[in-house]
Design a protein around this motif. Structure first.
Motif, mmCIF file in Angstrom:
data_model
loop_
_atom_site.group_PDB
_atom_site.id
_atom_site.type_symbol
_atom_site.label_atom_id
_atom_site.label_comp_id
_atom_site.label_asym_id
_atom_site.label_seq_id
_atom_site.Cartn_x
_atom_site.Cartn_y
_atom_site.Cartn_z
ATOM 1 N N PHE A 241 29.229 19.017 10.824
ATOM 2 C CA PHE A 241 28.972 17.607 10.485
ATOM 3 C C PHE A 241 29.934 16.691 11.245
ATOM 4 O O PHE A 241 29.569 15.591 11.643
ATOM 5 N N GLN A 242 31.175 17.141 11.423
ATOM 6 C CA GLN A 242 32.146 16.322 12.158
ATOM 7 C C GLN A 242 31.709 16.139 13.615
ATOM 8 O O GLN A 242 31.834 15.057 14.168
ATOM 9 N N ALA A 245 28.828 13.697 13.596
ATOM 10 C CA ALA A 245 29.329 12.343 13.314
ATOM 11 C C ALA A 245 30.020 11.735 14.542
ATOM 12 O O ALA A 245 29.918 10.531 14.788
ATOM 13 N N THR A 249 28.830 8.213 15.944
ATOM 14 C CA THR A 249 29.746 7.063 15.969
ATOM 15 C C THR A 249 29.779 6.450 17.363
ATOM 16 O O THR A 249 29.792 5.226 17.508
ATOM 17 N N ILE A 277 27.471 13.617 6.669
ATOM 18 C CA ILE A 277 27.558 13.036 8.028
ATOM 19 C C ILE A 277 27.929 11.560 7.922
ATOM 20 O O ILE A 277 28.799 11.069 8.647
ATOM 21 N N LYS A 278 27.303 10.845 6.982
ATOM 22 C CA LYS A 278 27.609 9.427 6.753
ATOM 23 C C LYS A 278 29.100 9.244 6.467
ATOM 24 O O LYS A 278 29.726 8.330 6.992
ATOM 25 N N GLU A 279 29.645 10.124 5.623
ATOM 26 C CA GLU A 279 31.067 9.996 5.261
ATOM 27 C C GLU A 279 31.963 10.181 6.483
ATOM 28 O O GLU A 279 32.930 9.447 6.667
ATOM 29 N N PHE A 280 31.620 11.164 7.321
ATOM 30 C CA PHE A 280 32.435 11.385 8.529
ATOM 31 C C PHE A 280 32.280 10.224 9.518
ATOM 32 O O PHE A 280 33.241 9.865 10.187
ATOM 33 N N VAL A 281 31.082 9.663 9.608
ATOM 34 C CA VAL A 281 30.886 8.505 10.502
ATOM 35 C C VAL A 281 31.709 7.331 9.981
ATOM 36 O O VAL A 281 32.413 6.663 10.738
ATOM 37 N N GLN A 282 31.646 7.105 8.670
ATOM 38 C CA GLN A 282 32.435 6.015 8.075
ATOM 39 C C GLN A 282 33.919 6.186 8.412
ATOM 40 O O GLN A 282 34.592 5.225 8.773
ATOM 41 N N GLU A 284 35.209 7.426 10.943
ATOM 42 C CA GLU A 284 35.491 7.191 12.370
ATOM 43 C C GLU A 284 35.143 5.777 12.819
ATOM 44 O O GLU A 284 35.250 5.464 14.002
#
Ligand SMILES: [Zn+2]
Length: 317
Positions: A241-242, A245, A249, A277-282, A284
């Motif tokens: 997921f990272q 993301a 990003t 995925i949303k959390e990791f994008v947030q 970054e």
């Protein structure tokens, strides 16, 4: 009024009739046929379109236009496939060939762009004007929708989101570069990552879900194992997921779409894929700004390509 969409692939040609509610109401498939010339393939395609119309009791007069999605690079305004290694097409005037048999407007477009347009008009991103569709499959494909239209770039090759390098001197990619996002964020990459980790952790549920064989691991096995509480699977997914993301990003920083749609087989995982995925994008996001871009799983699946192809004309005319 109806729209005809064609998905021209190396193995098969699928044609579908789409109504004004963006639903496929009739569909037919034939094999592409190995070793056929482009003229022969396009004649077969025209006959397939006629068959679909006949089956639905319609004629050419009932359709607005024909849109064709094909692998490779196409010039939609001229109706020409510039190059497609899968099909052995080199500067083929598809419009001229099809119009020998059918008197309709004909448009061609890259198949991934068609799928993106389908999701943007009739799927998960319905109503959104600035959308990036990212397909996490064998590779990482995509399409960029800008102000309701496909963004093609200056030479019709834009949207190759999978070939942004995210790891210097990383894994060699089919495109010739090293460390492309596709090598870390595709379903193929997730499987490889799971195989590497389970060599050391053979008792992981990932392996048992794969019938005890590391070589049979699928992306779904990894998700199923994580949902069954397997912490190795959870770790594999977290890293994966990272990687996803990281590329998303980059896309958000450059394009700032109102929505990103995640397609490919893994989109069936819904929130199990999208939420982390949303959390990791947030985490970054540029300058710690809050994430405005919505991220959703694709809704249409395979029909997105035919629906998007069918509606091509509505975005060009
Ligand atoms: Zn690449």
């Amino acid at each position: 009024m109806y729209y005809l969409g064609v998905d021209l692939g190396g193995m098969s040609i699928k044609a579908g009739l789409v109504n004004e509610a963006y639903e496929i109401v009739a569909t037919k498939t034939i094999p592409t046929g190995r070793g056929k010339s482009s003229k022969e393939v396009l004649k077969d395609m025209a006959m397939l379109c006629k068959d679909v119309l006949t089956e639905a009791n319609l004629t050419e007069a009932d359709i607005d236009s024909i849109g064709i999605g094909s692998p490779g690079i196409a010039s939609p305004e001229d109706g020409i496939i510039l190059s497609s290694s899968n099909l052995n097409f080199d500067h083929v005037n598809v419009r001229a060939e099809i119009q020998k048999y059918l008197s309709c407007d004909v448009y061609v477009e890259n198949d991934a762009n068609c799928a993106a347009l389908g999701e943007a008009i009739a799927g998960a991103a319905k109503g959104e004007k600035n959308v990036v569709v990212v397909t996490l499959g064998t590779g990482v494909g995509g399409g960029i929708i800008n102000d309701g239209k496909i963004y093609r770039g200056a030479f019709c090759g834009a949207g190759e989101v999978g070939h942004q390098v995210i790891v210097k001197d990383g894994i060699t990619c089919g495109c010739g570069r090293k460390g492309c996002w596709e090598q870390y964020a595709s379903a193929t990459a997730l499987i490889r990552q799971a195989q590497e980790v389970t060599k050391e952790h053979i008792n992981s549920k990932i392996v048992s879900f794969a019938g005890g064989k590391i070589e049979n691991i699928t992306a779904k096995n990894v998700f199923d194992a994580a949902q069954a509480g397997d912490h190795i699977a959870a770790e594999v997914l977290k890293k994966y997921f990272q990687y996803v993301a990281m590329g998303l990003t980059n896309l958000i920083n450059i394009l700032e779409p109102s929505m990103i749609v995640l397609g490919g087989g893994m989109s069936a995982q819904g929130d199990y894929l999208v939420k982390p995925i949303k959390e990791f994008v947030q985490a970054e996001m540029y300058g710690g700004l809050s994430l405005k871009t919505k991220i959703r799983a694709a809704e249409l699946g395979n029909p997105a390509g035919i629906i998007g192809a069918a509606l091509l004309g509505t975005t060009i005319k």
